[in-house]
Design a protein around this motif. Structure first.
Motif, PDB file in Angstrom:
ATOM      1  N   ASN A  15       0.822  -1.220   0.000  1.00 32.98           N
ATOM      2  CA  ASN A  15       0.000   0.000   0.000  1.00 32.98           C
ATOM      3  C   ASN A  15       0.851   1.263   0.000  1.00 32.98           C
ATOM      4  O   ASN A  15       0.569   2.231   0.707  1.00 32.98           O
ATOM      5  CB  ASN A  15      -0.939   0.006   1.218  1.00 32.98           C
ATOM      6  CG  ASN A  15      -2.031  -1.042   1.109  1.00 32.98           C
ATOM      7  OD1 ASN A  15      -2.574  -1.270   0.040  1.00 32.98           O
ATOM      8  ND2 ASN A  15      -2.327  -1.708   2.212  1.00 32.98           N
TER       9      ASN A  15
ATOM     10  N   TRP B 211      -0.790   4.075   2.501  1.00 33.19           N
ATOM     11  CA  TRP B 211      -2.199   4.071   2.891  1.00 33.19           C
ATOM     12  C   TRP B 211      -2.393   3.159   4.088  1.00 33.19           C
ATOM     13  O   TRP B 211      -1.859   2.041   4.133  1.00 33.19           O
ATOM     14  CB  TRP B 211      -3.056   3.589   1.726  1.00 33.19           C
ATOM     15  CG  TRP B 211      -4.521   3.497   2.047  1.00 33.19           C
ATOM     16  CD1 TRP B 211      -5.363   4.536   2.294  1.00 33.19           C
ATOM     17  CD2 TRP B 211      -5.310   2.305   2.145  1.00 33.19           C
ATOM     18  NE1 TRP B 211      -6.643   4.070   2.530  1.00 33.19           N
ATOM     19  CE2 TRP B 211      -6.637   2.703   2.455  1.00 33.19           C
ATOM     20  CE3 TRP B 211      -5.027   0.948   2.003  1.00 33.19           C
ATOM     21  CZ2 TRP B 211      -7.669   1.788   2.627  1.00 33.19           C
ATOM     22  CZ3 TRP B 211      -6.056   0.033   2.169  1.00 33.19           C
ATOM     23  CH2 TRP B 211      -7.361   0.456   2.483  1.00 33.19           C
ATOM     24  N   ASP B 212      -3.149   3.641   5.076  1.00 33.66           N
ATOM     25  CA  ASP B 212      -3.407   2.857   6.272  1.00 33.66           C
ATOM     26  C   ASP B 212      -4.805   2.244   6.222  1.00 33.66           C
ATOM     27  O   ASP B 212      -4.976   1.049   6.054  1.00 33.66           O
ATOM     28  CB  ASP B 212      -3.244   3.741   7.520  1.00 33.66           C
ATOM     29  CG  ASP B 212      -3.441   2.959   8.809  1.00 33.66           C
ATOM     30  OD1 ASP B 212      -3.504   1.727   8.743  1.00 33.66           O
ATOM     31  OD2 ASP B 212      -3.537   3.583   9.877  1.00 33.66           O
ATOM     32  N   SER B 213      -5.809   3.071   6.349  1.00 34.23           N
ATOM     33  CA  SER B 213      -7.196   2.610   6.299  1.00 34.23           C
ATOM     34  C   SER B 213      -8.089   3.807   5.997  1.00 34.23           C
ATOM     35  O   SER B 213      -7.733   4.950   6.280  1.00 34.23           O
ATOM     36  CB  SER B 213      -7.618   1.975   7.631  1.00 34.23           C
ATOM     37  OG  SER B 213      -7.501   2.908   8.688  1.00 34.23           O
TER      38      SER B 213
END
Length: 361
Positions: free
Chosen positions: A173, A199-201
């Motif tokens: 990600n 990107w995490d969430s």
């Protein structure tokens, strides 16, 4: 004027819908057997459980298949039972009793309307959630077709805010060569550049090794940092588009997605537009293929039903093939998606009109 259905009308409607259901079950049985045979080694190799195979895959594959080939089933059903009626001289008896051919077609169109409405409703609201499970199963146990990498991504985050990735991969990600430009009108007021972004969430991202330049007239302020958390109104799914993604959205969700992506400047959304317009076109095709089917098979011919069924299969498969071919025109940019999807319907409407005119009176 209110249409009153006669005994003959109900007889034809029951025959139509009954033959349609029989055709669906027959093709589903054959298709599932062939599909199991093709994928059995993958199921064993990847240790797919019987519960997942039945409830996650086939329970969702069957309605997907029925809907995808609904126009084929409609055509075969019309050809089959109408040819049988003609072979038994029932069509002749109906016309001889004073029933016009135009009036004879009415129960056919009523049946086609029922199937078209049902098909559109299932395709728009019921099947897409099932496709989520089906495609997840295929990616896990058969072949992973998720898009995991994309180069040179440019997307509008918010009005006047544009993000750019030199590349992004879904393995970790992470996006490389990231920049974020903010404009007020045509004037650049801020520019962020970062070596990478992760990107995490949801909309949560982490930028790494970044530089922020703020512009106020001729004055420039520079801020540097190694790591910072930020909120951006984008997710990897906005630009990592995989095969089958469009099939997982309901029709209202598809429309919203297409409008949003166009506004953001995303260009590779043809498959979503094709899927959106195809849901309307295939439902309308039920009427066209019904007219063709009844016009072809209402005449009693030498050799019985075989010739009609063979010609019906040829025309129905040619329609599906034509739809696939014209869809590639939209993907390549030759025509707009809605034009590409409706070309087969326009062509076959002329075929239907010609055959209807030549049908026995």
């Amino acid at each position: 004027m209110k249409l009153k259905l006669s005994i003959i009308d109900w007889y034809i409607i029951k025959k139509f819908l009954g033959t349609y259901i029989f055709t669906v079950f027959l093709f589903i049985a054959i298709t599932v057997i062939i599909d199991v045979n093709q994928k059995f080694d993958d199921f064993i190799k990847n240790s797919a459980s019987a519960h997942a195979i039945i409830f996650d895959y086939y329970l969702n594959f069957i309605p997907y298949f029925i809907n995808a080939f609904s126009s084929l089933f409609v055509f075969i059903a019309v050809i089959f039972f109408t040819s049988k009626l003609a072979d038994n001289s029932e069509i002749i008896a109906m016309l001889s009793s004073g029933l016009s051919f135009d009036r004879l077609v009415v129960p056919y169109l009523i049946s086609a309307s029922i199937i078209a409405v049902l098909t559109f409703g299932l395709n728009s609201y019921v099947i897409p959630p099932g496709n989520v499970k089906r495609i997840e199963f295929e990616n896990k146990y058969v072949k992973d077709r998720k898009t995991k990498y994309a180069p040179h991504i440019q997307i509008e985050v918010d009005p006047g805010v544009y993000a750019y990735f030199s590349s992004f991969n879904n393995y970790d990600n992470r996006g490389n060569g990231f920049s974020l430009d903010r404009f007020e009108g045509k004037e650049l007021v801020s520019r962020l550049t970062a070596q990478s972004i992760t990107w995490d969430s949801a909309y949560h991202w982490t930028i790494n090794s970044y530089i922020i330049r703020n512009f106020e007239g001729m004055k420039e302020t520079i801020t540097k940092g190694e790591k910072a958390d930020t909120i951006l109104a984008i997710m990897p799914s906005d630009f990592l588009i995989s095969i089958g993604d469009s099939e997982q959205l309901t029709t209202p969700e598809l429309k919203t997605y297409i409008d949003r992506q166009k506004k953001r400047g995303i260009g590779n959304i043809q498959q979503f537009e094709i899927e959106y317009y195809k849901r309307f076109a295939t439902s309308f095709a039920s009427f066209i293929l019904t007219i063709i089917g009844v016009s072809l098979s209402s005449r009693k011919v030498k050799g019985g039903m075989g010739m009609n069924i063979g010609l019906g299969l040829l025309l129905s498969f040619s329609y599906i093939l034509f739809m696939q071919i014209t869809s590639t025109f939209a993907v390549s940019g030759l025509v707009s998606p809605w034009v590409a999807v409706w070309i087969p319907n326009v062509v076959y409407t002329f075929v239907a009109a010609f055959l209807y005119k030549k049908a026995p009176r």
